[in-house]
Write a protein that holds these residues in place. Structure first.
Motif, short mmCIF file in Angstrom:
data_model
loop_
_atom_site.label_atom_id
_atom_site.label_comp_id
_atom_site.label_asym_id
_atom_site.label_seq_id
_atom_site.Cartn_x
_atom_site.Cartn_y
_atom_site.Cartn_z
N ILE A 40 0.95 -1.09 -0.01
CA ILE A 40 -0.04 0.04 0.06
C ILE A 40 0.90 1.04 0.05
CG2 ILE A 40 -1.80 1.23 1.27
CD1 ILE A 40 -2.96 -1.56 0.45
N CYS A 86 -8.18 0.48 10.01
CA CYS A 86 -7.10 -0.24 9.44
C CYS A 86 -7.02 -1.73 10.63
CB CYS A 86 -5.75 0.03 9.41
SG CYS A 86 -4.44 -1.12 9.19
N PRO A 87 -7.52 -2.86 9.96
CA PRO A 87 -7.66 -4.11 10.94
C PRO A 87 -6.12 -4.35 11.54
CG PRO A 87 -8.56 -4.56 9.00
CD PRO A 87 -7.91 -3.24 8.80
N ILE A 108 -2.01 -0.31 11.77
CA ILE A 108 -0.82 0.40 11.25
C ILE A 108 -0.89 1.76 11.35
CG2 ILE A 108 0.36 0.31 9.40
CD1 ILE A 108 -0.78 -2.53 8.66
N ILE A 139 -0.41 4.04 9.38
CA ILE A 139 -0.36 4.29 7.89
C ILE A 139 0.42 5.74 7.83
CG2 ILE A 139 -1.65 4.48 6.05
CD1 ILE A 139 -3.50 2.50 7.01
N ILE A 199 3.69 0.71 2.95
CA ILE A 199 3.26 -0.08 4.07
C ILE A 199 3.77 -1.51 3.57
CG2 ILE A 199 1.35 -0.89 5.35
CD1 ILE A 199 1.41 2.35 5.25
N CYS A 231 -0.10 -6.00 7.87
CA CYS A 231 -1.02 -5.65 6.66
C CYS A 231 -1.67 -6.89 6.05
CB CYS A 231 -0.36 -4.90 5.70
SG CYS A 231 -1.51 -4.41 4.27
N ILE A 232 -2.98 -7.06 6.23
CA ILE A 232 -3.60 -8.26 5.57
C ILE A 232 -4.15 -8.02 4.25
CG2 ILE A 232 -4.10 -9.16 7.89
CD1 ILE A 232 -7.13 -7.87 7.62
N GLY A 233 -3.96 -6.83 3.69
CA GLY A 233 -4.22 -6.68 2.11
C GLY A 233 -5.88 -6.39 2.18
N CYS A 234 -6.31 -5.89 3.24
CA CYS A 234 -7.69 -5.68 2.93
C CYS A 234 -8.47 -4.42 2.10
CB CYS A 234 -8.35 -5.67 4.52
SG CYS A 234 -7.74 -4.26 5.31
N LEU A 235 -7.48 -3.54 1.85
CA LEU A 235 -8.03 -2.37 1.29
C LEU A 235 -8.94 -1.39 1.77
CD1 LEU A 235 -8.07 -3.90 -2.24
CD2 LEU A 235 -6.30 -3.37 -0.99
N GLU A 236 -9.07 -1.74 3.42
CA GLU A 236 -10.10 -0.83 3.82
C GLU A 236 -9.64 0.71 4.04
OE1 GLU A 236 -12.80 -1.57 6.57
OE2 GLU A 236 -12.88 -3.83 5.83
N CYS A 237 -8.12 0.90 3.94
CA CYS A 237 -7.92 2.11 4.13
C CYS A 237 -7.94 2.86 2.64
CB CYS A 237 -6.23 1.97 4.26
SG CYS A 237 -5.15 0.71 3.39
S1 SF4 Z 1 -4.70 -2.90 3.36
FE1 SF4 Z 1 -5.79 -3.12 5.25
S2 SF4 Z 1 -4.31 -3.93 6.73
FE2 SF4 Z 1 -3.27 -3.10 5.09
S3 SF4 Z 1 -2.59 -1.00 5.74
FE3 SF4 Z 1 -4.68 -0.89 4.70
S4 SF4 Z 1 -6.24 -1.21 6.07
FE4 SF4 Z 1 -4.23 -1.69 6.95
#
Ligand code: SF4
Ligand code: SF4
Ligand code: SF4
Length: 330
Positions: free
Chosen positions: A221, A238-239, A242, A244, A250, A255-261
């Protein structure tokens, strides 16, 4: 919210795997009743439940690496384990972020905590040692399995009745939990409402292993520091908890690659998904590739006869009947 669609897609993917796991668990229970003679209705044993046996999978992986022989007791468990590790090497902890049903439950509890405004962020002096716990657990299992067990010990463990009924033991862990188990799960649930992803961030050695591999992943990220308005929304969601805004790239094992950010950032293109040489790629590349790798390995295992257990039904029935009395080999 900038990209609510991204969050909805993630929830849908996670929920699908979660429902599939519940269904597999139910099918396995029916198969088990048939195998021990308590039901006349035969239901095929769902191999996917072996995904809940990561220790057996780690032993099987070592055997696979040493001999090239695939595990025939819990081959689906090994396939799912390998898929999680391959995904980590390519797409960070994408297995945690998009597939793992435990991660999904953990995420949902964190959402509940956020909605109820109960989220508490542990201070760094507490967060750091807690984060280290899962690596200690990983080191413990790695020492026992990767370091201490030689090939003879591995082959002997794989053939033990204990390894053959470990799926039933897992079933009973959920069906008839001990008082201690209930207390521990209840504590984890309550803690997960107040603090994001307690199990995943502090205790899961499976996630720790993926996190270490994800450090080699070309996927990152990326934050555009000049565009960032420091609203800290990304960190709130961010789960992995982190920080950020304190970095531009990142590459954290959390980082679980969830893309919530990416989904919550109010500034267009301030956060982006990048691969080697910081090349931006569409956010949906992450879930699409996670699913392609996962289903590719599943189909590969199916096609090569490495998905269904080769333990003869007669043996399985015999061990399942005495499953609860079989203890761990010493
Ligand atoms: S992808 Fe998910 S875990 Fe990684 S920095 Fe973004 S919110 Fe956090
Ligand atoms: S850390 Fe463990 S429990 Fe959490 S999502 Fe990853 S594999 Fe699943
Ligand atoms: S959400 Fe976007 S703008 Fe806000 S702090 Fe994070 S990166 Fe910066």
């Amino acid at each position: 919210m900038k990209n609510r669609r991204l969050i909805l897609i993630r929830r849908a993917v996670q929920a699908s795997f979660f429902i599939f796991c519940l269904y597999s668990g139910w099918q396995f229970y029916r198969f088990y009743l048939w195998a021990i003679g308590q039901s006349s209705l035969y239901v095929p044993r769902p191999p996917a439940i072996e995904g809940f046996l990561p220790i057996s999978a780690l032993v099987a992986l070592k055997k696979f690496i040493l001999t090239g022989q695939y595990d025939m007791v819990h081959p689906a468990g090994l396939t799912i384990f390998i898929a999680a590790l391959v995904i980590a090497l390519v797409l960070r902890k994408g297995f945690c972020g998009w597939i793992c049903p435990v991660g999904f439950c953990s995420n949902m509890l964190a959402v509940l905590g956020r909605r109820l405004k109960l989220t508490w962020i542990p201070p760094l002096w507490l967060d750091l040692p807690l984060t280290a716990l899962k690596y200690l657990l990983l080191a413990f299992f790695s020492y026992l399995i990767l370091w201490k067990m030689n090939l003879a010990a591995i082959e002997s463990f794989i053939r033990t009745p204990y390894n053959m009924v470990v799926d039933v033991k897992m079933l009973y862990f959920f069906l008839r939990p001990s008082q201690l188990t209930i207390i521990i799960i209840a504590v984890l649930i309550v803690l997960s409402i107040f603090t994001r992803n307690v199990w995943c961030r502090y205790l899961c050695p499976y996630g720790a292993l993926q996190g270490l591999l994800s450090l080699f992943s070309p996927t990152r990220i990326q934050r555009d520091a000049e565009a960032c308005v420091n609203c800290h929304k990304c960190e709130k969601f961010c789960p992995g908890a982190i920080k950020i805004t304190s970095r531009n790239t990142i590459n954290s094992p959390e980082c679980i690659g969830c893309l919530e950010c990416l989904a919550v950032c109010p500034v267009p293109d301030c956060l982006s998904l990048t691969v080697v040489t910081r090349r931006r790629v569409p956010a949906l590349t992450m879930p699409v590739l996670v699913l392609i790798i996962f289903s590719g390995l599943w189909l590969g295992a199916l096609a090569t006869g490495n998905w269904h257990s080769k333990v003869p039904m007669k043996t399985l029935k015999q061990y399942y009947k005495i499953g609860l009395t079989i203890t761990h080999p010493r």
